[in-house]
Design an enzyme around this catalytic site. Structure first.
Site, short mmCIF file in Angstrom:
data_model
loop_
_atom_site.label_atom_id
_atom_site.label_comp_id
_atom_site.label_asym_id
_atom_site.label_seq_id
_atom_site.Cartn_x
_atom_site.Cartn_y
_atom_site.Cartn_z
N LYS A 32 0.86 -1.19 0.00
CA LYS A 32 0.00 0.00 0.00
C LYS A 32 0.89 1.24 0.00
O LYS A 32 1.78 1.37 0.84
CB LYS A 32 -0.90 0.00 1.24
CG LYS A 32 -1.80 1.23 1.31
CD LYS A 32 -2.84 1.10 2.39
CE LYS A 32 -2.41 1.62 3.74
NZ LYS A 32 -2.27 3.07 3.81
N ASP A 59 -3.40 4.34 -2.01
CA ASP A 59 -4.34 4.80 -0.99
C ASP A 59 -4.33 6.33 -0.93
O ASP A 59 -3.67 6.92 -0.09
CB ASP A 59 -3.89 4.17 0.35
CG ASP A 59 -4.72 4.61 1.53
OD1 ASP A 59 -5.84 5.11 1.35
OD2 ASP A 59 -4.22 4.43 2.67
N LYS A 61 -7.40 8.18 -1.22
CA LYS A 61 -8.69 8.60 -0.64
C LYS A 61 -9.28 9.83 -1.32
O LYS A 61 -9.49 10.87 -0.68
CB LYS A 61 -8.53 8.88 0.86
CG LYS A 61 -8.07 7.68 1.68
CD LYS A 61 -8.08 8.00 3.17
CE LYS A 61 -7.66 6.85 4.02
NZ LYS A 61 -6.25 6.48 3.94
N ASP A 64 -13.88 14.63 -4.16
CA ASP A 64 -14.03 15.91 -4.86
C ASP A 64 -15.29 15.82 -5.72
O ASP A 64 -16.03 14.83 -5.62
CB ASP A 64 -12.76 16.18 -5.71
CG ASP A 64 -12.51 17.67 -5.91
OD1 ASP A 64 -13.47 18.42 -6.17
OD2 ASP A 64 -11.34 18.09 -5.82
N THR A 119 -11.46 6.02 11.10
CA THR A 119 -11.50 5.56 12.49
C THR A 119 -11.09 6.67 13.47
O THR A 119 -11.31 6.56 14.66
CB THR A 119 -10.59 4.33 12.70
OG1 THR A 119 -9.37 4.55 11.99
CG2 THR A 119 -11.23 3.08 12.20
N ARG A 211 3.35 -1.24 10.57
CA ARG A 211 4.45 -1.32 11.53
C ARG A 211 4.79 -2.71 12.06
O ARG A 211 5.97 -2.99 12.29
CB ARG A 211 4.19 -0.32 12.67
CG ARG A 211 4.33 1.11 12.18
CD ARG A 211 3.64 2.10 13.07
NE ARG A 211 2.18 1.95 13.02
CZ ARG A 211 1.34 2.68 13.74
NH1 ARG A 211 1.80 3.57 14.59
NH2 ARG A 211 0.04 2.50 13.62
O1 C5P Z 1 1.25 0.47 10.97
P1 C5P Z 1 -0.20 0.04 10.91
O2 C5P Z 1 -0.36 -1.47 10.79
O3 C5P Z 1 -1.04 0.62 12.00
O4 C5P Z 1 -0.70 0.64 9.51
C1 C5P Z 1 -2.04 0.59 9.11
C2 C5P Z 1 -2.21 1.33 7.82
O5 C5P Z 1 -3.60 1.37 7.49
C3 C5P Z 1 -1.74 2.78 7.84
O6 C5P Z 1 -1.25 3.10 6.53
C4 C5P Z 1 -3.00 3.55 8.15
O7 C5P Z 1 -2.96 4.86 7.64
C5 C5P Z 1 -4.05 2.72 7.44
N1 C5P Z 1 -5.41 2.87 7.97
C6 C5P Z 1 -5.74 2.58 9.30
N2 C5P Z 1 -7.02 2.74 9.75
C7 C5P Z 1 -7.97 3.18 8.92
C8 C5P Z 1 -7.67 3.47 7.59
C9 C5P Z 1 -6.36 3.29 7.15
O8 C5P Z 1 -4.88 2.18 10.07
N3 C5P Z 1 -9.20 3.27 9.36
#
Ligand code: C5P
Length: 232
Positions: A32, A59, A61, A64, A119, A211
């Site tokens: 992603k 990604d 998003k 517009d 979220t 992460r």
């Molecule tokens: O590092 P981590 O596993 O938390 O990364 C989750 C990814 O998913 C990040 O790129 C974050 O921006 C994205 N994301 C999220 N929750 C959402 C929408 C997208 O964690 N509701």
């Protein structure tokens, strides 16, 4: 279309992302690319990652007016990504415009996924700031239904919402779920999490993990662990 693990490549620049992807020698992960990397490194980085054999969820998003989103999606479609997204809050005309723009002359197109409610937006903010009194769970399902009716392929949602989305929109409607952590790992800032194995049980179609993989001592081992738990 099958279950897969998508690695969120939330890196600040080109060098960091290529150092990371260079670790994966046999199986090339689905990745992603978000706004940070795209705005820093531009479309060239998408082409380069694609050339190295990765599938890409871009990604960005989009949100517009329908005409702008349609034309922008046509540009993104030319980058040959596999999945991209927009905000369902842009409403049906925008979502239909996006699909039109994404569709290539041969009829093929990347998967198009809607973000329902971020979220980071809680019920109090919805009520007081956005004047939306409906409970979040209900708006998520309603936005998902709008996206399905507009012809989109799925939504980004919490794994905790995946069953509800499938119930309302059908099992073929994709759920792409971040908020996934290993049972013995750090949660970081993610509050409501599931393990890859739990996400599989509730029927997530794709899990997005950042992460726990990018920050692992051995990212390749962490990726293979996520695949083993989620895909089997
Ligand atoms: O590092 P981590 O596993 O938390 O990364 C989750 C990814 O998913 C990040 O790129 C974050 O921006 C994205 N994301 C999220 N929750 C959402 C929408 C997208 O964690 N509701």
């Amino acid at each position: 279309m099958g279950k897969d693990v998508i690695i969120a490549c939330d890196f600040a620049g080109e060098r960091e992302v290529f150092d990371f992807l260079g670790l994966f020698r046999d199986r090339k992960p689905f990745v992603k690319i978000g706004m940070e990397l795209f705005y820093a490194a531009g479309p060239a980085i998408v082409r380069e990652i694609k050339k190295r054999g990765h599938r890409i969820f871009l990604d960005l998003k989009l949100h517009d007016i329908p005409n702008t989103v349609r034309k922008t999606m046509a540009v993104l479609s030319g980058l040959d990504v596999d999945m991209t997204n927009l905000h369902a809050a842009g409403a049906s005309a925008m979502m239909r415009g996006a699909l039109e723009g994404l569709t290539r002359p041969d009829g093929s197109r990347p998967l198009l996924i809607a973000v329902t409610q971020l979220t980071s937006t809680d019920e109090e903010t919805m009520r007081k700031e956005l004047l939306i009194p409906t409970p979040i769970a209900e708006t998520v399902l309603h936005y998902a239904k709008n996206a399905a009716q507009a012809g989109l392929d799925g939504v980004v949602c919490s794994p905790l919402e995946a069953e509800g989305v499938h119930r309302v929109c059908g099992s073929g409607f994709l759920t792409v779920t971040p908020g996934v952590r290993f049972a013995d790992g750090e949660r970081g800032d993610q509050k409501r999490v599931m393990t890859p194995a739990e996400a599989r049980l509730v029927g997530s179609d794709y899990i997005v993990m950042g992460r726990p993989i990018t920050g692992a001592a051995d990212p390749v081992a962490a990726y293979h662990r996520a695949c083993a738990e989620f895909i089997g």
